[in-house]
Design a protein around this motif. Sequence first.
Motif, PDB file in Angstrom:
ATOM      1  N   VAL A  23      -7.421  -7.384 -13.661  1.00  0.00           N
ATOM      2  CA  VAL A  23      -8.723  -7.268 -13.007  1.00  0.00           C
ATOM      3  C   VAL A  23      -8.944  -8.421 -12.031  1.00  0.00           C
ATOM      4  CG1 VAL A  23     -11.217  -7.369 -13.425  1.00  0.00           C
ATOM      5  CG2 VAL A  23      -9.778  -5.903 -14.825  1.00  0.00           C
ATOM      6  N   ARG A  24      -8.618  -9.652 -12.454  1.00  0.00           N
ATOM      7  CA  ARG A  24      -8.857 -10.820 -11.606  1.00  0.00           C
ATOM      8  C   ARG A  24      -7.942 -10.866 -10.396  1.00  0.00           C
ATOM      9  NH1 ARG A  24      -8.948 -16.315 -14.325  1.00  0.00           N
ATOM     10  NH2 ARG A  24      -9.969 -16.879 -12.393  1.00  0.00           N
ATOM     11  N   LEU A  25      -6.702 -10.440 -10.554  1.00  0.00           N
ATOM     12  CA  LEU A  25      -5.740 -10.570  -9.461  1.00  0.00           C
ATOM     13  C   LEU A  25      -5.425  -9.262  -8.768  1.00  0.00           C
ATOM     14  CD1 LEU A  25      -3.167 -13.013 -11.082  1.00  0.00           C
ATOM     15  CD2 LEU A  25      -5.152 -13.556  -9.667  1.00  0.00           C
ATOM     16  N   GLY A  31      -2.380 -10.980  -3.730  1.00  0.00           N
ATOM     17  CA  GLY A  31      -1.369 -11.706  -2.967  1.00  0.00           C
ATOM     18  C   GLY A  31      -1.955 -12.792  -2.108  1.00  0.00           C
ATOM     19  N   GLU A  32      -1.558 -12.847  -0.847  1.00  0.00           N
ATOM     20  CA  GLU A  32      -1.876 -13.950   0.030  1.00  0.00           C
ATOM     21  C   GLU A  32      -3.293 -13.952   0.579  1.00  0.00           C
ATOM     22  OE1 GLU A  32      -0.122 -16.662   0.956  1.00  0.00           O
ATOM     23  OE2 GLU A  32       1.402 -16.101  -0.479  1.00  0.00           O
ATOM     24  N   SER A  33      -3.860 -12.809   0.829  1.00  0.00           N
ATOM     25  CA  SER A  33      -5.144 -12.791   1.508  1.00  0.00           C
ATOM     26  C   SER A  33      -6.296 -13.140   0.573  1.00  0.00           C
ATOM     27  CB  SER A  33      -5.378 -11.421   2.135  1.00  0.00           C
ATOM     28  OG  SER A  33      -5.411 -10.445   1.123  1.00  0.00           O
ATOM     29  N   ASN A  34      -7.324 -13.756   1.137  1.00  0.00           N
ATOM     30  CA  ASN A  34      -8.561 -14.046   0.428  1.00  0.00           C
ATOM     31  C   ASN A  34      -8.348 -14.893  -0.823  1.00  0.00           C
ATOM     32  OD1 ASN A  34     -11.275 -14.042   0.137  1.00  0.00           O
ATOM     33  ND2 ASN A  34     -11.386 -12.024  -0.831  1.00  0.00           N
ATOM     34  N   ARG A  35      -7.523 -15.929  -0.733  1.00  0.00           N
ATOM     35  CA  ARG A  35      -7.303 -16.797  -1.882  1.00  0.00           C
ATOM     36  C   ARG A  35      -8.010 -18.123  -1.668  1.00  0.00           C
ATOM     37  NH1 ARG A  35      -2.517 -20.196  -0.758  1.00  0.00           N
ATOM     38  NH2 ARG A  35      -1.675 -19.475   1.208  1.00  0.00           N
ATOM     39  N   SER A  36      -8.235 -18.848  -2.734  1.00  0.00           N
ATOM     40  CA  SER A  36      -8.911 -20.131  -2.665  1.00  0.00           C
ATOM     41  C   SER A  36      -8.022 -21.151  -1.986  1.00  0.00           C
ATOM     42  CB  SER A  36      -9.246 -20.618  -4.080  1.00  0.00           C
ATOM     43  OG  SER A  36     -10.045 -19.693  -4.747  1.00  0.00           O
ATOM     44  N   SER A  37      -8.640 -22.125  -1.365  1.00  0.00           N
ATOM     45  CA  SER A  37      -7.847 -23.171  -0.730  1.00  0.00           C
ATOM     46  C   SER A  37      -7.150 -24.014  -1.787  1.00  0.00           C
ATOM     47  CB  SER A  37      -8.739 -24.061   0.134  1.00  0.00           C
ATOM     48  OG  SER A  37      -9.640 -24.782  -0.687  1.00  0.00           O
TER      49      SER A  37
END
Length: 140
Positions: A23-25, A31-37
């Motif tokens: 659910v979280r991932l 994958g790569e888009s919209n991830r935390s810095s």
Amino acid sequence: MEWSNITWFLTALGAVVVLLTRVRLGGESAGESNRSSGVAGYSAGLLRVHTTVGVLTLVAWVAALVVGRQEVALGALAGWWLLAIVGLLLLARWLPSHSRHGAGKAADAWGSGAGLSLLGHLGMLIGVCYFTFVTFTERL
């Protein structure tokens, strides 16, 4: 101490970890888009392996607990170890990147940072060690 109660409880927690990881991932932004810095990306294939192995392992493990056959439990145990390793690989995305231009990690909150992933996947590793103990000491 009742071994079967602990085993069933940890089995249910394992199912929760597999579900929450998916659910979280597993949303549209896998994958790569919209991830935390400051957090590395992960492979969508790795997430599919985690979910598939998790579901198959849960089915096999529950079958082993119901029928009480150690042969089935040994096969499910291999799945638990594979699941724990893949989960730890997914958890490794929280390691600091130390890149020259990278920003710090985003602030952690219970449901959005590394805290829940650490709790779930390190707890899963401890649970798999317990499942190994229960299987090899024939306490199914």
